[in-house]
Write an enzyme that holds these catalytic residues in place. Sequence first.
Site, PDB file in Angstrom:
ATOM      1  N   LYS A 187       0.718  -1.088  -0.041  1.00 45.72           N
ATOM      2  CA  LYS A 187       0.087   0.024  -0.118  1.00 45.72           C
ATOM      3  C   LYS A 187       0.792   1.369   0.064  1.00 45.72           C
ATOM      4  CE  LYS A 187      -3.805  -2.297   2.192  1.00 45.72           C
ATOM      5  NZ  LYS A 187      -4.766  -2.201   3.414  1.00 45.72           N
ATOM      6  N   ASN A 238      -1.773  -0.206   7.005  1.00 48.82           N
ATOM      7  CA  ASN A 238      -1.362  -1.442   7.503  1.00 48.82           C
ATOM      8  C   ASN A 238      -0.536  -1.917   6.288  1.00 48.82           C
ATOM      9  OD1 ASN A 238      -3.514  -1.993   5.889  1.00 48.82           O
ATOM     10  ND2 ASN A 238      -4.584  -3.151   7.473  1.00 48.82           N
ATOM     11  N   HIS A 275      -2.114  -5.275   1.379  1.00 48.77           N
ATOM     12  CA  HIS A 275      -3.405  -6.153   1.243  1.00 48.77           C
ATOM     13  C   HIS A 275      -2.954  -7.626   0.731  1.00 48.77           C
ATOM     14  CE1 HIS A 275      -7.229  -6.936  -0.618  1.00 48.77           C
ATOM     15  NE2 HIS A 275      -6.296  -7.505  -1.464  1.00 48.77           N
ATOM     16  N   GLU A 330      -9.458  -9.898  -7.796  1.00 48.29           N
ATOM     17  CA  GLU A 330      -8.579  -8.946  -7.482  1.00 48.29           C
ATOM     18  C   GLU A 330      -7.214  -8.904  -8.528  1.00 48.29           C
ATOM     19  OE1 GLU A 330      -7.605  -9.252  -3.373  1.00 48.29           O
ATOM     20  OE2 GLU A 330      -9.695  -8.453  -2.838  1.00 48.29           O
TER      21      GLU A 330
HETATM   22  P1  ATP Z   1      -7.155  -6.242   3.192  1.00 46.65           P
HETATM   23  O1  ATP Z   1      -8.364  -6.428   2.444  1.00 46.65           O
HETATM   24  O2  ATP Z   1      -6.317  -4.734   2.937  1.00 46.65           O
HETATM   25  O3  ATP Z   1      -5.948  -7.287   2.972  1.00 46.65           O
HETATM   26  P2  ATP Z   1      -8.001  -7.257   5.599  1.00 46.65           P
HETATM   27  O4  ATP Z   1      -8.503  -8.285   4.702  1.00 46.65           O
HETATM   28  O5  ATP Z   1      -7.122  -7.531   6.674  1.00 46.65           O
HETATM   29  O6  ATP Z   1      -7.078  -6.277   4.710  1.00 46.65           O
HETATM   30  P3  ATP Z   1     -10.499  -5.962   5.596  1.00 46.65           P
HETATM   31  O7  ATP Z   1     -11.462  -6.071   6.635  1.00 46.65           O
HETATM   32  O8  ATP Z   1     -10.624  -6.540   4.492  1.00 46.65           O
HETATM   33  O9  ATP Z   1      -9.107  -6.067   6.335  1.00 46.65           O
HETATM   34  O10 ATP Z   1     -10.506  -4.317   5.421  1.00 46.65           O
HETATM   35  C1  ATP Z   1      -9.956  -3.645   4.290  1.00 46.65           C
HETATM   36  C2  ATP Z   1      -8.787  -2.525   4.705  1.00 46.65           C
HETATM   37  O11 ATP Z   1      -9.505  -1.488   5.060  1.00 46.65           O
HETATM   38  C3  ATP Z   1      -7.813  -2.875   5.491  1.00 46.65           C
HETATM   39  O12 ATP Z   1      -6.600  -3.623   5.403  1.00 46.65           O
HETATM   40  C4  ATP Z   1      -7.497  -1.503   6.386  1.00 46.65           C
HETATM   41  O13 ATP Z   1      -6.601  -0.843   5.388  1.00 46.65           O
HETATM   42  C5  ATP Z   1      -8.975  -0.648   6.254  1.00 46.65           C
HETATM   43  N1  ATP Z   1      -9.677  -0.914   7.322  1.00 46.65           N
HETATM   44  C6  ATP Z   1     -10.256  -2.274   7.844  1.00 46.65           C
HETATM   45  N2  ATP Z   1     -10.862  -1.834   9.296  1.00 46.65           N
HETATM   46  C7  ATP Z   1     -10.787  -0.518   9.314  1.00 46.65           C
HETATM   47  C8  ATP Z   1     -11.290   0.364  10.324  1.00 46.65           C
HETATM   48  N3  ATP Z   1     -11.911  -0.180  11.273  1.00 46.65           N
HETATM   49  N4  ATP Z   1     -10.736   1.888  10.213  1.00 46.65           N
HETATM   50  C9  ATP Z   1     -10.045   2.120   9.033  1.00 46.65           C
HETATM   51  N5  ATP Z   1      -9.679   1.239   8.106  1.00 46.65           N
HETATM   52  C10 ATP Z   1      -9.905  -0.203   8.123  1.00 46.65           C
HETATM   53 MG    MG Z   2      -9.501  -7.787   3.236  1.00 41.32          MG
END
Ligand code: ATP
Ligand code: MG
Length: 137
Positions: free
Chosen positions: A9, A112, A115, A126
């Site tokens: 990211k 974080n 992804h 994706e």
């Molecule tokens: P990713 O999809 O990016 O691999 P993930 O599967 O661990 O991460 P998801 O629940 O799919 O998490 O959320 C997608 C992305 O949205 C997260 O990686 C993070 O960058 C953001 N995100 C998730 N939860 C929050 C939150 N509560 N507040 C802000 N941003 C969030």
């Molecule tokens: Mg995710």
Amino acid sequence: MERTLSIIKPDGVKKNVIGEVIKRFEANGLRIAAIKKIHMTKAQAEGFYAVHRARPFFGSLTEFMSEGPVVTIVLEGNNAIAKNRELMGATNPKDAAAGTIRKDFAADIERNVVHGSDGPETAAFEISYFFNALEIF
Ligand code: ATP
Ligand code: MG
């Protein structure tokens, strides 16, 4: 053999840890089948994260994902989807296990660093969002 999509990211690119992240993939049996650096528009980030459009963080997340370039990667290997997510660690770096990418490099739950696709159907969508068949080896 399985394929998954990884994204380093904008925060990871700014922190200059592209090589460090890729090193962890390769050291753990994941092969780079395709890779490119791109800068998404907000609309392109919204398309990618469409599954999250009803979430309260959708606007902020897509703003973040389009604030600078990212590195998109197709990873290939045995159980690549689960292996990648294991290497990434929990979404919130505070909850991520020691030695994971997010524990070591991420600032907070949104910024974080990486992804990873969360299942075979999302991986297929994706990968096709960023790469065509002629770009994956
Ligand atoms: P990713 O999809 O990016 O691999 P993930 O599967 O661990 O991460 P998801 O629940 O799919 O998490 O959320 C997608 C992305 O949205 C997260 O990686 C993070 O960058 C953001 N995100 C998730 N939860 C929050 C939150 N509560 N507040 C802000 N941003 C969030
Ligand atoms: Mg995710």
